[in-house]
Design an enzyme around this catalytic site. Structure first.
Site, PDB file in Angstrom:
ATOM      1  N   LYS A 113       0.832  -1.206   0.000  1.00 19.23           N
ATOM      2  CA  LYS A 113       0.000   0.000   0.000  1.00 19.23           C
ATOM      3  C   LYS A 113       0.862   1.251   0.000  1.00 19.23           C
ATOM      4  O   LYS A 113       0.496   2.262  -0.601  1.00 19.23           O
ATOM      5  CB  LYS A 113      -0.927   0.022   1.225  1.00 19.23           C
ATOM      6  CG  LYS A 113      -2.124  -0.893   1.105  1.00 19.23           C
ATOM      7  CD  LYS A 113      -3.140  -0.561   2.182  1.00 19.23           C
ATOM      8  CE  LYS A 113      -4.285  -1.550   2.229  1.00 19.23           C
ATOM      9  NZ  LYS A 113      -5.174  -1.314   3.358  1.00 19.23           N
ATOM     10  N   LYS A 200      -6.908 -10.278  -6.775  1.00 23.90           N
ATOM     11  CA  LYS A 200      -8.135 -10.362  -5.974  1.00 23.90           C
ATOM     12  C   LYS A 200      -9.104  -9.230  -6.357  1.00 23.90           C
ATOM     13  O   LYS A 200      -8.658  -8.107  -6.629  1.00 23.90           O
ATOM     14  CB  LYS A 200      -7.719 -10.237  -4.504  1.00 23.90           C
ATOM     15  CG  LYS A 200      -8.786 -10.630  -3.521  1.00 23.90           C
ATOM     16  CD  LYS A 200      -8.223 -10.603  -2.095  1.00 23.90           C
ATOM     17  CE  LYS A 200      -9.364 -10.475  -1.096  1.00 23.90           C
ATOM     18  NZ  LYS A 200      -8.922 -10.394   0.281  1.00 23.90           N
ATOM     19  N   LYS A 203     -12.033  -3.307  -3.768  1.00 25.52           N
ATOM     20  CA  LYS A 203     -12.758  -2.034  -3.792  1.00 25.52           C
ATOM     21  C   LYS A 203     -11.861  -0.900  -4.264  1.00 25.52           C
ATOM     22  O   LYS A 203     -12.339   0.115  -4.735  1.00 25.52           O
ATOM     23  CB  LYS A 203     -13.255  -1.709  -2.377  1.00 25.52           C
ATOM     24  CG  LYS A 203     -14.502  -2.464  -2.005  1.00 25.52           C
ATOM     25  CD  LYS A 203     -14.987  -2.055  -0.626  1.00 25.52           C
ATOM     26  CE  LYS A 203     -14.152  -2.708   0.437  1.00 25.52           C
ATOM     27  NZ  LYS A 203     -14.582  -2.431   1.803  1.00 25.52           N
TER      28      LYS A 203
END
Ligand code: TRP
Length: 338
Positions: A113, A200, A203
């Site tokens: 991230k 995966k 969102k």
């Protein structure tokens, strides 16, 4: 009989999608039948990356409504909003002071991230796994249902509880924290992106066509499935590593139609994409319809939803306060209120 306790949560960032449902919420719905279940909307986690204050409250509310629409039962489970329980932030601070920095720097999700965030990485993002440990440890959770990607975070929560709290501060008579076990969700339930079968469903993917949101209307679902990435081979199959998209779409079809993979393999062995995609859209639309109907009811009657969340808040507050006080006393804080 004493039931085992389960805790889990999802971030309120964007609309939940079928990956959240099939990979997480659907399992909670089953678990609540035989466990004491706590599920929260982790809004404190949602501000670890830049967020929009105009949408956070709304998405927190709609995420809670979707838990219910997917079948979470407020009579059986406590459903609550993480930021409304002060013990989460408070225990997080204490755990921060007891957790070595080098344990945090090796967290894979942080590394991934933070690369995406560039220069704008907050301390909160590094601290994300400690807050998650606080979420879990506050409720003396026995089991934490999480996807494969959260396994390292769960290991961290176990290490903090065992090595940093219990080993140092527990007494013979008094063990401070329960060490939780992960409940890793079955492989088949991991839903992959519609635009890349090796990633995966997420969102945070900037491409909306990579996922089916739980509130997508039927025509949008059909459009997304039409555009979903495929290959040029005839005949659909599971488990061919060269065909991750085929495996993913067949697996969604199998779960939602309730047909075992073996049956689906036979049904689709000679099928082309042109024939399969409308079938998949159809099962998706009909599986999501009851969720969407229930969701609309809940959102139209905010007082009912508020009542459910208040009940969850009271229960979560009671349990978490007790654990927090146990920790505070054991590490030497002057404690008056118990
Ligand atoms: N990090 C989890 C995820 O991305 C969300 C989460 C936060 C969580 N706190 C938790 C999951 C506690 C289980 C238990 O999926």
């Amino acid at each position: 009989m004493h039931q085992k306790r389960v805790l889990s949560g999802v971030q309120p960032t964007g609309c939940l999608h079928i990956g959240n449902w099939l990979g997480a919420i659907r399992n909670w719905v089953e678990l609540q039948e035989e466990h004491e279940t706590f599920v929260c909307v982790v809004d404190l986690h949602a501000i670890t990356t830049p967020h929009d204050p105009k949408t956070l409250a709304k998405e927190t509310n709609s995420t809670a409504a979707l838990y219910l629409a997917c079948g979470m039962n407020p009579e059986k489970s406590s459903i609550f909003i993480q930021s409304q329980i002060p013990a989460h932030s408070e225990l997080c601070w204490i755990l921060n002071c007891l957790t070595p920095l080098n344990w945090m720097e090796r967290m894979i999700q942080f590394k991934e991230k933070s690369i995406k965030q560039g220069d704008n990485v907050s301390i909160g993002l590094l601290d994300y796994p400690v807050l998650m440990a606080a979420d879990i440890l506050l409720y003396d959770a026995d089991l934490v249902p999480v996807g494969e990607d959260q396994k390292q975070h769960l290991e961290l929560a176990r290490d903090i509880a065992q090595q940093r709290i219990n080993a140092r501060f527990s007494t013979k008579e008094n063990n401070i924290l329960k060490v939780p076990k992960p409940l890793i969700i079955k492989e088949g339930a991991k839903v992959m992106s519609l635009t890349d079968g090796t990633n995966k469903m997420s969102k945070s993917d900037s491409n909306e066509f990579s996922r089916i949101a739980l509130l997508d209307p039927p025509d949008l679902i059909t459009k997304k499935i039409k555009r979903a990435k495929t290959d040029s081979e005839i005949g659909l199959e599971f488990n061919n590593p060269k065909r991750p998209e085929a495996s993913n779409l067949l697996s969604i079809y199998s779960i939602l139609s309730g047909k075992a993979p073996q049956i689906v393999s036979e049904e689709c062995a000679d099928m082309g994409w042109g024939k399969f995609k409308p079938l998949l859209s159809e099962v998706l639309v009909s599986a999501l319809e009851p969720i969407q109907i229930k969701y609309k009811e809940l959102i139209q009657d905010q007082t009912e939803l508020d009542k459910i969340l208040e009940k969850g808040r009271l229960r979560a507050d009671e349990i978490s306060r007790k654990t927090l006080n146990r920790v505070k006393e054991s590490i030497g804080f002057l404690n008056r209120d118990y």
